[in-house]
Scaffold this active site. Structure first.
Site, short mmCIF file in Angstrom:
data_model
loop_
_atom_site.label_atom_id
_atom_site.label_comp_id
_atom_site.label_asym_id
_atom_site.label_seq_id
_atom_site.Cartn_x
_atom_site.Cartn_y
_atom_site.Cartn_z
N CYS A 1 13.34 -0.98 3.03
CA CYS A 1 13.38 -2.24 2.02
C CYS A 1 14.93 -2.18 1.46
O CYS A 1 15.79 -2.52 2.04
CB CYS A 1 12.47 -2.06 1.02
SG CYS A 1 11.89 -3.77 0.29
N HIS B 1 7.87 -1.21 3.90
CA HIS B 1 7.59 0.07 3.18
C HIS B 1 6.50 0.90 4.13
O HIS B 1 5.36 0.66 3.55
CB HIS B 1 7.05 -0.26 1.72
CG HIS B 1 7.84 -0.81 0.99
ND1 HIS B 1 8.62 0.13 -0.12
CD2 HIS B 1 8.32 -1.98 0.55
CE1 HIS B 1 9.40 -0.90 -0.95
NE2 HIS B 1 9.19 -1.97 -0.38
N GLU C 1 5.99 4.04 3.70
CA GLU C 1 5.23 4.86 2.97
C GLU C 1 3.96 4.60 2.05
O GLU C 1 3.43 5.21 1.42
CB GLU C 1 6.42 5.57 1.67
CG GLU C 1 6.85 4.76 0.50
CD GLU C 1 7.56 3.38 0.90
OE1 GLU C 1 8.00 3.00 2.18
OE2 GLU C 1 8.02 2.92 0.11
N1 GLN Z 1 14.97 -7.41 -2.42
C1 GLN Z 1 14.98 -6.12 -3.08
C2 GLN Z 1 16.47 -6.03 -3.46
O1 GLN Z 1 17.37 -6.85 -3.36
C3 GLN Z 1 14.39 -5.15 -2.73
C4 GLN Z 1 12.91 -5.05 -2.63
C5 GLN Z 1 12.33 -3.65 -2.33
O2 GLN Z 1 13.03 -2.62 -1.97
N2 GLN Z 1 10.95 -3.80 -2.30
O3 GLN Z 1 16.71 -4.76 -3.83
#
Ligand code: GLN
Length: 203
Positions: free
Chosen positions: A88, A183, A185
């Site tokens: 992410c 994610h 995890e």
């Molecule tokens: N979109 C988020 C960002 O700009 C990341 C979101 C996440 O890690 N759940 O950092």
């Protein structure tokens, strides 16, 4: 004394304990021993045989990584071939280029992967959702948990695309570096962490 491999999870911000848990369970399942450590400051990354950059908020994560001198250590580790998993926000941090939003905030990225990312590719429409994904490195589908998720918009020839969703790349690999928009995890399924451990232990 037996030398125990260290696997580090960047613990500055974000979904840290879930990754530590998942790694410990995956290690047990694989029958290999390693110490999973939280990285909060400079000096630990060089000792690690694998590094995880978790989800969170990429702007904050990047700012702190550079300020604390951890960013340079991760770049060095990547260049030495140490396996790195970014999930992410971690996928954003690893990228070479961001979207206009990243450029506007002059957010510095690690630039380890030859990718261009959209920070909130899935964020605005639906803040959080699950999707059954076909991922090239797995033999059956994986439930991806997406939370304000980013996506890879484009990538260079050295990047292997592992999965797409809505025309965006949501899993990719460039040599020792693996990036996921979701994610792993947060699901019970440990296959991605096990795959990552396979890269760490060459098995
Ligand atoms: N979109 C988020 C960002 O700009 C990341 C979101 C996440 O890690 N759940 O950092």
């Amino acid at each position: 004394m037996v030398f125990l491999m260290k696997i580090g999870v960047i613990a500055i911000q974000g979904a840290v304990s879930e990754h530590i848990d998942a790694l410990r369970r995956a290690l047990e399942k694989r029958g290999v021993d390693a110490e999973v450590v939280a990285i909060k400051h400079k000096g630990i990354v060089p000792e690690c045989g694998g590094i995880v950059i978790p989800g969170g908020e990429s702007t904050t994560l990047c700012r702190l990584l550079f300020r604390e001198g951890i960013a340079e250590e991760i770049k060095d580790a990547a260049a030495r071939g140490v396996p790195i998993l970014g999930t992410c926000a971690g996928l954003i941090v690893l990228a070479k280029e961001g979207d206009e939003q990243v450029e506007k905030t002059s957010q510095e990225l690690l630039g380890i992967m030859d990718t261009r990312v959209n920070r909130n590719a899935f964020g605005r429409q639906k803040d959080s959702f699950e999707s059954e994904l076909e991922i090239e490195i797995l033999d059956s589908s994986f439930t991806g948990v997406f939370i304000r998720a980013p996506g890879i918009v484009s990538c260079g020839p050295g990047v292997r695309v592992l999965s797409r969703l809505d025309n965006l790349i949501i899993a990719a690999e460039q040599g020792n570096v693996l990036a996921l928009a979701f994610h792993p995890e947060l699901s019970e399924d440990l296959r991605i962490h096990q795959y990552f451990l396979g890269k760490v232990f060459n098995c």
